[in-house]
Design a protein around this motif. Sequence first.
Motif, PDB file in Angstrom:
ATOM      1  N   PRO A   1       0.825  -1.219   0.000  1.00 47.49           N
ATOM      2  CA  PRO A   1       0.000   0.000   0.000  1.00 47.49           C
ATOM      3  C   PRO A   1       0.857   1.268   0.000  1.00 47.49           C
ATOM      4  CG  PRO A   1      -0.760  -1.544   1.681  1.00 47.49           C
ATOM      5  CD  PRO A   1       0.557  -2.060   1.160  1.00 47.49           C
ATOM      6  N   TYR A   2       0.318   2.303  -0.629  1.00 52.27           N
ATOM      7  CA  TYR A   2       1.007   3.590  -0.652  1.00 52.27           C
ATOM      8  C   TYR A   2      -0.013   4.710  -0.835  1.00 52.27           C
ATOM      9  CZ  TYR A   2       0.661   3.181  -5.781  1.00 52.27           C
ATOM     10  OH  TYR A   2       0.200   3.043  -7.066  1.00 52.27           O
ATOM     11  N   VAL A   3       0.466   5.928  -0.648  1.00 53.35           N
ATOM     12  CA  VAL A   3      -0.361   7.134  -0.760  1.00 53.35           C
ATOM     13  C   VAL A   3       0.215   8.009  -1.862  1.00 53.35           C
ATOM     14  CG1 VAL A   3      -1.088   9.237   0.457  1.00 53.35           C
ATOM     15  CG2 VAL A   3      -0.959   7.063   1.687  1.00 53.35           C
TER      16      VAL A   3
ATOM     17  N   SER B   1      -2.802  25.781  -8.845  1.00 51.95           N
ATOM     18  CA  SER B   1      -4.146  26.367  -8.798  1.00 51.95           C
ATOM     19  C   SER B   1      -4.712  26.354  -7.380  1.00 51.95           C
ATOM     20  CB  SER B   1      -5.094  25.598  -9.719  1.00 51.95           C
ATOM     21  OG  SER B   1      -5.377  24.309  -9.171  1.00 51.95           O
ATOM     22  N   GLU B   2      -4.054  25.669  -6.466  1.00 54.89           N
ATOM     23  CA  GLU B   2      -4.418  25.380  -5.089  1.00 54.89           C
ATOM     24  C   GLU B   2      -5.369  24.201  -4.963  1.00 54.89           C
ATOM     25  OE1 GLU B   2      -5.199  28.478  -2.275  1.00 54.89           O
ATOM     26  OE2 GLU B   2      -3.525  29.686  -2.988  1.00 54.89           O
ATOM     27  N   ARG B   3      -5.705  23.564  -6.079  1.00 53.26           N
ATOM     28  CA  ARG B   3      -6.459  22.316  -6.024  1.00 53.26           C
ATOM     29  C   ARG B   3      -5.503  21.201  -5.624  1.00 53.26           C
ATOM     30  NH1 ARG B   3     -12.016  22.922  -6.120  1.00 53.26           N
ATOM     31  NH2 ARG B   3     -12.415  24.805  -7.319  1.00 53.26           N
ATOM     32  N   TRP B   4      -6.037  20.135  -5.062  1.00 51.46           N
ATOM     33  CA  TRP B   4      -5.215  19.044  -4.566  1.00 51.46           C
ATOM     34  C   TRP B   4      -6.054  17.769  -4.517  1.00 51.46           C
ATOM     35  CZ3 TRP B   4      -6.628  16.417  -0.136  1.00 51.46           C
ATOM     36  CH2 TRP B   4      -7.688  17.001   0.589  1.00 51.46           C
ATOM     37  N   ASN B   5      -5.385  16.647  -4.295  1.00 51.68           N
ATOM     38  CA  ASN B   5      -6.078  15.414  -3.970  1.00 51.68           C
ATOM     39  C   ASN B   5      -5.087  14.454  -3.331  1.00 51.68           C
ATOM     40  OD1 ASN B   5      -8.260  13.707  -3.648  1.00 51.68           O
ATOM     41  ND2 ASN B   5      -9.028  14.116  -5.710  1.00 51.68           N
ATOM     42  N   ALA B   6      -5.621  13.478  -2.629  1.00 48.08           N
ATOM     43  CA  ALA B   6      -4.811  12.445  -1.985  1.00 48.08           C
ATOM     44  C   ALA B   6      -5.533  11.121  -2.163  1.00 48.08           C
ATOM     45  CB  ALA B   6      -4.608  12.757  -0.508  1.00 48.08           C
ATOM     46  N   TYR B   7      -4.763  10.097  -2.519  1.00 52.71           N
ATOM     47  CA  TYR B   7      -5.333   8.782  -2.801  1.00 52.71           C
ATOM     48  C   TYR B   7      -4.570   7.709  -2.045  1.00 52.71           C
ATOM     49  CZ  TYR B   7      -6.896  11.437  -6.904  1.00 52.71           C
ATOM     50  OH  TYR B   7      -7.422  12.386  -7.749  1.00 52.71           O
ATOM     51  N   ASP B   8      -5.289   6.690  -1.618  1.00 52.72           N
ATOM     52  CA  ASP B   8      -4.696   5.464  -1.090  1.00 52.72           C
ATOM     53  C   ASP B   8      -4.740   4.418  -2.186  1.00 52.72           C
ATOM     54  OD1 ASP B   8      -4.091   5.978   1.697  1.00 52.72           O
ATOM     55  OD2 ASP B   8      -6.241   6.077   2.059  1.00 52.72           O
ATOM     56  N   PHE B   9      -3.669   3.615  -2.274  1.00 56.25           N
ATOM     57  CA  PHE B   9      -3.623   2.469  -3.179  1.00 56.25           C
ATOM     58  C   PHE B   9      -3.292   1.238  -2.353  1.00 56.25           C
ATOM     59  CE2 PHE B   9      -2.979   6.008  -5.981  1.00 56.25           C
ATOM     60  CZ  PHE B   9      -3.571   5.631  -7.184  1.00 56.25           C
ATOM     61  N   THR B  10      -3.925   0.106  -2.663  1.00 56.10           N
ATOM     62  CA  THR B  10      -3.648  -1.136  -1.938  1.00 56.10           C
ATOM     63  C   THR B  10      -2.412  -1.836  -2.489  1.00 56.10           C
ATOM     64  OG1 THR B  10      -5.168  -2.350  -3.374  1.00 56.10           O
ATOM     65  CG2 THR B  10      -6.062  -1.494  -1.292  1.00 56.10           C
TER      66      THR B  10
END
Length: 178
Positions: free
Chosen positions: A73-75, A82-91
Amino acid sequence: MSDLICHPAHPPVLVRSMEARVIGLDQSWLRVRWRILGAGKLVVPAFAGKGRADGLWNTTCFELFLQPPGGQPYVEINLSPSERWNAYDFTARREGMSERPMPREPECTMRKGSDIAIFDAAIPAAGLPDLPLAMGFTAVIEEEGGVRSFWALSHSGEAPDFHDPACFTLALAAPTAS
């Protein structure tokens, strides 16, 4: 400071080099910085205000990959000027993607001159996996004319793949008491 390498299949127009580093880590924030030399044709996404967004990598975007030791797993954290962002988890590698909860939004700032650009981000430490972590700095850089280059600590394939664990070459340890 760590030098990022441009993937040879996608050369930049003017960008000569890129560096990334952790500039601070405490119980509240992980602070990171990317520095671009040769930023004269850099495309900087227009200010959009804070908030999550997908597809940030379609233009200039700065990314951080974090992986706990001993597992798949990792992030992935995507940060845009633009100040937009996102964060995701992967198995596992490119598998099991889900949006990662964050206690508050990251802070992002871009400064651009005629030849140099600096992108700083502060990511809430409470939204990170437990330390220590393997870490990878990456960036997608768009220049005028729609030219995109792909930068990472290392590349191992014919096509850019920031999800390759070979890119997670740095260690991020818990801060020590002074």
